[in-house]
Write an enzyme that holds these catalytic residues in place. Structure first.
Site, PDB file in Angstrom:
ATOM      1  N   ASN A   1       0.926  -1.234  -0.057  1.00  0.00           N
ATOM      2  CA  ASN A   1       0.174  -0.073   0.080  1.00  0.00           C
ATOM      3  C   ASN A   1       0.743   1.244  -0.053  1.00  0.00           C
ATOM      4  O   ASN A   1       1.630   1.555   1.131  1.00  0.00           O
ATOM      5  CB  ASN A   1      -0.974  -0.136   1.246  1.00  0.00           C
TER       6      ASN A   1
ATOM      7  N   LYS B   1      -0.028   4.251  -0.391  1.00  0.00           N
ATOM      8  CA  LYS B   1      -0.537   5.489   0.355  1.00  0.00           C
ATOM      9  C   LYS B   1      -0.563   6.671  -0.255  1.00  0.00           C
ATOM     10  O   LYS B   1      -0.230   6.628  -1.618  1.00  0.00           O
ATOM     11  CB  LYS B   1       0.039   5.448   1.831  1.00  0.00           C
TER      12      LYS B   1
ATOM     13  N   HIS C   1      -9.646   1.070   4.806  1.00  0.00           N
ATOM     14  CA  HIS C   1      -8.468   1.094   5.504  1.00  0.00           C
ATOM     15  C   HIS C   1      -8.692   1.950   6.482  1.00  0.00           C
ATOM     16  O   HIS C   1      -9.312   2.937   6.743  1.00  0.00           O
ATOM     17  CB  HIS C   1      -7.192   1.820   4.610  1.00  0.00           C
TER      18      HIS C   1
ATOM     19  N   GLU D   1      -7.021   4.452   7.878  1.00  0.00           N
ATOM     20  CA  GLU D   1      -6.992   5.771   7.675  1.00  0.00           C
ATOM     21  C   GLU D   1      -8.226   6.474   6.863  1.00  0.00           C
ATOM     22  O   GLU D   1      -8.381   7.580   7.002  1.00  0.00           O
ATOM     23  CB  GLU D   1      -5.677   6.236   6.767  1.00  0.00           C
TER      24      GLU D   1
ATOM     25  N   GLU E   1      -5.471  -4.987  10.421  1.00  0.00           N
ATOM     26  CA  GLU E   1      -4.216  -3.973  10.720  1.00  0.00           C
ATOM     27  C   GLU E   1      -4.615  -3.147  11.999  1.00  0.00           C
ATOM     28  O   GLU E   1      -5.393  -2.385  12.036  1.00  0.00           O
ATOM     29  CB  GLU E   1      -4.405  -3.019   9.622  1.00  0.00           C
TER      30      GLU E   1
ATOM     31  N   GLY F   1       2.513   2.139  10.891  1.00  0.00           N
ATOM     32  CA  GLY F   1       3.455   3.141  10.730  1.00  0.00           C
ATOM     33  C   GLY F   1       4.521   3.502  12.124  1.00  0.00           C
ATOM     34  O   GLY F   1       4.693   4.645  12.088  1.00  0.00           O
TER      35      GLY F   1
ATOM     36  N   SER G   1       3.427  -2.177  10.397  1.00  0.00           N
ATOM     37  CA  SER G   1       4.823  -2.272  10.412  1.00  0.00           C
ATOM     38  C   SER G   1       5.489  -3.718   9.978  1.00  0.00           C
ATOM     39  O   SER G   1       6.533  -4.041  10.767  1.00  0.00           O
ATOM     40  CB  SER G   1       5.304  -1.789  12.024  1.00  0.00           C
TER      41      SER G   1
HETATM   42  P1  13P Z   1       3.001   0.365   7.751  1.00  0.00           P
HETATM   43  O1  13P Z   1       3.471  -1.027   7.156  1.00  0.00           O
HETATM   44  O2  13P Z   1       3.540   1.663   7.198  1.00  0.00           O
HETATM   45  O3  13P Z   1       3.058   0.246   9.173  1.00  0.00           O
HETATM   46  O4  13P Z   1       1.417   0.551   7.292  1.00  0.00           O
HETATM   47  C1  13P Z   1       0.389  -0.562   7.180  1.00  0.00           C
HETATM   48  C2  13P Z   1      -0.607  -0.247   6.558  1.00  0.00           C
HETATM   49  O5  13P Z   1      -1.449   0.595   6.684  1.00  0.00           O
HETATM   50  C3  13P Z   1      -0.732  -0.888   5.348  1.00  0.00           C
HETATM   51  O6  13P Z   1      -2.018  -0.703   4.674  1.00  0.00           O
END
Ligand code: 13P
Length: 259
Positions: free
Chosen positions: A11, A13, A96, A98, A168, A174, A214
Site C-alpha cells: 500500500n 498510500k 483502511h 486511515e 491491521e 506506521g 509495521s
Molecule cells: P506500515 O507498514 O507503514 O505500518 O502501514 C501498514 C498499512 O497501513 C498498510 O495498509
C-alpha cells in the site's frame, strides 16, 4: 484444510508521483515477477494506476487501488468509481483505518463499496483493526467483530473466498511496533471463526486474511510462520524495492503454494 495462496500487497498510500511510481516498479518488477507461489500486488495512488498498469502488463504482479466510491457514478466531485477501476485493477483496498479515521468511513459505507467491487470483479482487501485505546481497554474482539460483521454484511457465501481481509491494528501502523506473530494470529483466528459463523466453514477455510502494521523484511518470517496468517499488507516497507522484494521472497519460501 484449504491451501490458501499467500498474498503480499504493498500500500503506497499518498506517496510517489507518476514518475516515482514507475521508477519503483521498474526497480523491482523483474525480481517480483520471478517469485512464484505468492500473489503479489502493488497499490499506487489513483493517478499512477494507469501508467503502472501498462508497465505491469504481461507480468505476474497485480494492481490494486487504495479506495473506491460507494456509487457507480454521480455528482461526487473527486470521487473514483469501480467502473473506472475495473479495467485497470484486480484488487482494491477498502475500509483502511486511515479512511475510517480521516474520511469518516463507516462499516455501512465500506460494505457498499465491498459489494460494488465484487459486482465488478475487483477483489476487495477489506481492512479492520482496533486502535490503541480500544486495545488497551481489552475491546479488540468486540471492535474487530463489529467491523467485520458490518463490512461483510449481505454477501453470498460463494463470494467470500474471493475476498481478502486485512487485520491491521491501528497502533501498529506506521509506528514500527508490529503486533507479535502470536497476537496477530489469535485475532486472525477469531476473524476466521466469525467468517465461519456468517458464511459457513468452507468460506472461512478459503478466505485469505493478511496482517498489516509495521511489516518489514526483518519480521515477515515471524508473521508468516503463524498458521492463520495468509500474507501481509505492507505500508512503508513497500516503498523500498529491496525491502518489498525480500518480503515477497520470504513469503514464497515460508508459505509459497505449489502452482
Ligand atoms: P506500515 O507498514 O507503514 O505500518 O502501514 C501498514 C498499512 O497501513 C498498510 O495498509
Amino acid at each position: 484444510m484449504a491451501m490458501r495462496k499467500p498474498i503480499i500487497a504493498g500500500n503506497w498510500k499518498m506517496y510517489l508521483n507518476v514518475d516515482q511510481s514507475i521508477d519503483l516498479i521498474e526497480e523491482m518488477l523483474d525480481d517480483l515477477d520471478e517469485i512464484q507461489g505468492v500473489d503479489k500486488v502493488v497499490c499506487p495512488s489513483y493517478v499512477s494506476l494507469a501508467p503502472v498498469a501498462e508497465y505491469l502488463e504481461g507480468s505476474s504482479v497485480k494492481l490494486g487501488a487504495q479506495n473506491a466510491h460507494w456509487e457507480e457514478a454521480g455528482a461526487y466531485t473527486g470521487g473514483v468509481s469501480v467502473l473506472m477501476l475495473e479495467d485497470l485493477c484486480q484488487y482494491v483496498i477498502l475500509g483502511h483505518s486511515e479512511r475510517r479515521q480521516y474520511f469518516n468511513e463507516t462499516d455501512e459505507l465500506v460494505n457498499r463499496k465491498v459489494r460494488l467491487a465484487i459486482a465488478h470483479n475487483i477483489k476487495p482487501i477489506v481492512c479492520i483493526g482496533e486502535n490503541l485505546e480500544q486495545n488497551e481497554a481489552g475491546r479488540t474482539e468486540e471492535v474487530v467483530s463489529t467491523q467485520l460483521r458490518g463490512s461483510l454484511a449481505g454477501l453470498d457465501p460463494g463470494q467470500v473466498p474471493g475476498l481478502v481481509i486485512a487485520y491491521e491494528p491501528v497502533w501498529a501502523i506506521g509506528t514500527g511496533r508490529a503486533a507479535t506473530g502470536e497476537g496477530a494470529n489469535a485475532v486472525i483466528a477469531m476473524v476466521r471463526r466469525l467468517v465461519g459463523d456468517m458464511y459457513g466453514a468452507e468460506a472461512a477455510d478459503a478466505v485469505r486474511i493478511q496482517y498489516g502494521g509495521s511489516v518489514k523484511s526483518s519480521n515477515i518470517a515471524e508473521v508468516l510462520s503463524q498458521p492463520e496468517i495468509d500474507g501481509a499488507l505492507v505500508g512503508g516497507a513497500s516503498l523500498k524495492a529491496d525491502e518489498f522484494v525480500s518480503i515477497v521472497q520470504q513469503a514464497a519460501e515460508i508459505r509459497g503454494s505449489k502452482e
